[in-house]
Design a protein around this motif. Structure first.
Motif, PDB file in Angstrom:
ATOM      1  N   ALA A  30      75.366  33.366  21.286  1.00 50.04           N
ATOM      2  CA  ALA A  30      76.623  34.010  21.672  1.00 50.04           C
ATOM      3  C   ALA A  30      76.795  35.344  20.944  1.00 50.04           C
ATOM      4  CB  ALA A  30      77.808  33.097  21.390  1.00 50.04           C
ATOM      5  N   LEU A  33      74.518  37.790  22.665  1.00 49.71           N
ATOM      6  CA  LEU A  33      75.077  38.157  23.964  1.00 49.71           C
ATOM      7  C   LEU A  33      76.274  39.080  23.806  1.00 49.71           C
ATOM      8  CD1 LEU A  33      74.860  34.716  25.776  1.00 49.71           C
ATOM      9  CD2 LEU A  33      73.565  36.777  26.321  1.00 49.71           C
ATOM     10  N   GLN A  34      77.082  38.832  22.794  1.00 46.99           N
ATOM     11  CA  GLN A  34      78.251  39.681  22.555  1.00 46.99           C
ATOM     12  C   GLN A  34      77.815  41.122  22.274  1.00 46.99           C
ATOM     13  OE1 GLN A  34      80.834  38.172  19.507  1.00 46.99           O
ATOM     14  NE2 GLN A  34      82.377  39.711  19.841  1.00 46.99           N
ATOM     15  N   THR A  66      85.291  39.651  25.328  1.00 48.71           N
ATOM     16  CA  THR A  66      83.834  39.743  25.286  1.00 48.71           C
ATOM     17  C   THR A  66      83.249  38.576  24.497  1.00 48.71           C
ATOM     18  OG1 THR A  66      83.956  42.146  25.408  1.00 48.71           O
ATOM     19  CG2 THR A  66      81.884  41.210  24.617  1.00 48.71           C
ATOM     20  N   ALA A  70      80.784  35.681  25.991  1.00 50.88           N
ATOM     21  CA  ALA A  70      79.475  35.437  25.372  1.00 50.88           C
ATOM     22  C   ALA A  70      79.322  33.967  24.989  1.00 50.88           C
ATOM     23  CB  ALA A  70      79.300  36.334  24.150  1.00 50.88           C
ATOM     24  N   SER A  74      76.621  31.276  26.590  1.00 47.96           N
ATOM     25  CA  SER A  74      75.707  30.546  25.721  1.00 47.96           C
ATOM     26  C   SER A  74      75.834  29.038  25.920  1.00 47.96           C
ATOM     27  CB  SER A  74      75.962  30.899  24.262  1.00 47.96           C
ATOM     28  OG  SER A  74      75.105  30.161  23.416  1.00 47.96           O
TER      29      SER A  74
END
Length: 96
Positions: A30, A33-34, A66, A70, A74
């Motif tokens: 996560a 991804l963020q 955001t 994320a 995940s």
């Protein structure tokens, strides 16, 4: 993300360790991804208008959004990073 569908058969301590590992791997994915989503967060204020927002409250809310996106990606399987982390750590643990 379910790494071991039969986790209920594991001893309690082992099941707790596996659950912590899965959670940590998902948090790691996560976070990655963020970071990938941040450029889109910063670009959204210019969509549809020419002025860039300087509102810090709006930036904070966008940041939380955001982060939530994320984490959701995940937990839903993401790019498979968390799964690979869990697999690798589990293999290393079994070798010992």
């Amino acid at each position: 993300m379910k790494i071991d569908p039969d986790i209920s058969r594991l001893p309690t301590a082992e099941a707790q360790r596996q659950a912590k590992l899965v959670d940590a791997a998902q948090q790691f994915e996560a976070t990655m991804l963020q970071e990938l989503l941040k450029p889109m967060q910063h670009g959204q204020s210019s969509w549809g208008d020419e002025q860039k927002s300087e509102d810090s409250a709006s930036d904070t809310i966008s940041s939380f959004g955001t982060e939530a996106i994320a984490k959701a990606i995940s937990k839903g399987g993401g790019f498979g990073i968390a799964r690979r982390v869990v697999e690798q750590v589990t293999q290393e643990h079994q070798r010992r």
